[in-house]
Design a protein around this motif. Sequence first.
Motif, PDB file in Angstrom:
ATOM      1  N   LEU A  39     -16.501  -8.974  -1.151  1.00 56.58           N
ATOM      2  CA  LEU A  39     -15.583  -8.189  -0.331  1.00 56.58           C
ATOM      3  C   LEU A  39     -14.862  -7.170  -1.195  1.00 56.58           C
ATOM      4  O   LEU A  39     -14.739  -7.344  -2.409  1.00 56.58           O
ATOM      5  N   VAL A  40     -14.366  -6.106  -0.559  1.00 59.14           N
ATOM      6  CA  VAL A  40     -13.644  -5.053  -1.276  1.00 59.14           C
ATOM      7  C   VAL A  40     -12.167  -5.092  -0.902  1.00 59.14           C
ATOM      8  O   VAL A  40     -11.806  -5.481   0.208  1.00 59.14           O
ATOM      9  N   LEU A  41     -11.349  -4.670  -1.827  1.00 58.11           N
ATOM     10  CA  LEU A  41      -9.917  -4.596  -1.582  1.00 58.11           C
ATOM     11  C   LEU A  41      -9.643  -3.526  -0.536  1.00 58.11           C
ATOM     12  O   LEU A  41     -10.030  -2.374  -0.697  1.00 58.11           O
ATOM     13  N   ASN A  42      -8.989  -3.916   0.537  1.00 57.94           N
ATOM     14  CA  ASN A  42      -8.642  -2.977   1.599  1.00 57.94           C
ATOM     15  C   ASN A  42      -7.260  -2.383   1.357  1.00 57.94           C
ATOM     16  O   ASN A  42      -7.036  -1.203   1.576  1.00 57.94           O
ATOM     17  N   TYR A  60      -8.874  -8.422   1.539  1.00 54.27           N
ATOM     18  CA  TYR A  60     -10.241  -8.110   1.144  1.00 54.27           C
ATOM     19  C   TYR A  60     -11.131  -8.194   2.378  1.00 54.27           C
ATOM     20  O   TYR A  60     -11.033  -9.150   3.158  1.00 54.27           O
ATOM     21  N   LEU A  61     -11.996  -7.187   2.542  1.00 52.43           N
ATOM     22  CA  LEU A  61     -12.869  -7.100   3.712  1.00 52.43           C
ATOM     23  C   LEU A  61     -14.282  -6.706   3.313  1.00 52.43           C
ATOM     24  O   LEU A  61     -14.515  -6.266   2.181  1.00 52.43           O
ATOM     25  N   GLY A 176       0.655  -2.222   4.424  1.00 46.55           N
ATOM     26  CA  GLY A 176       0.094  -2.123   3.077  1.00 46.55           C
ATOM     27  C   GLY A 176      -1.304  -2.709   2.994  1.00 46.55           C
ATOM     28  O   GLY A 176      -2.211  -2.113   2.408  1.00 46.55           O
ATOM     29  N   MET A 177      -1.493  -3.881   3.596  1.00 43.16           N
ATOM     30  CA  MET A 177      -2.816  -4.514   3.545  1.00 43.16           C
ATOM     31  C   MET A 177      -3.845  -3.733   4.367  1.00 43.16           C
ATOM     32  O   MET A 177      -5.038  -3.816   4.104  1.00 43.16           O
ATOM     33  N   LEU A 178      -3.359  -2.976   5.352  1.00 40.71           N
ATOM     34  CA  LEU A 178      -4.264  -2.096   6.114  1.00 40.71           C
ATOM     35  C   LEU A 178      -4.560  -0.798   5.365  1.00 40.71           C
ATOM     36  O   LEU A 178      -5.295   0.051   5.850  1.00 40.71           O
TER      37      LEU A 178
END
Length: 180
Positions: A39-42, A60-61, A176-178
Amino acid sequence: MKRLLVFLFVLAILPISGFSLTVEGVNIPDSYSFNGKDLVLNGTGLRKKFFVKVYVGALYLENKTKDVGSVMSMDSKVIKMHFLYKKVGAEKMREAFVEGFEDNGIKDIDRFRAFIELFNFDVVSSDELDLVIIGDALTVLYNGKNIGVFNDKMLAEAVLKVYFGDKPADNGLKEGMLGN
């Protein structure tokens, strides 16, 4: 000229991936792997409670997105918490999840009692808690150690709503996480 060539050579052999971000002194890797899923850091955000910095959250998505609907529908996602505060008691952790469920319209909280009771320990500064959702399964990792697996789609969705629902635990953390 020779120094420039050496510098360019060093840059050329460095890996392109593997970079990280530092937030509030916490190193946030740009990727996350779990059971063969990469997964990649979103995005990252800061969870505050009454002006106290509690933890840095990272999402992470499979693919980056700023859309809550996309986050909810992706098969694989991880919410990683890097605790900053000196101590968050077990009871406070349990209360936070119950409050998050209630704020987001989750009615049958007793159904999630095993998940809530899993948090029977205090967390301290530098501890990490990962909520890994792959398909319908929610895996909880504490400092890298698997402490619980729940094969319950409703629980996985309820946990996501605590962070990304209409009434998230912290709007700044959500944004922030978005990646906003």
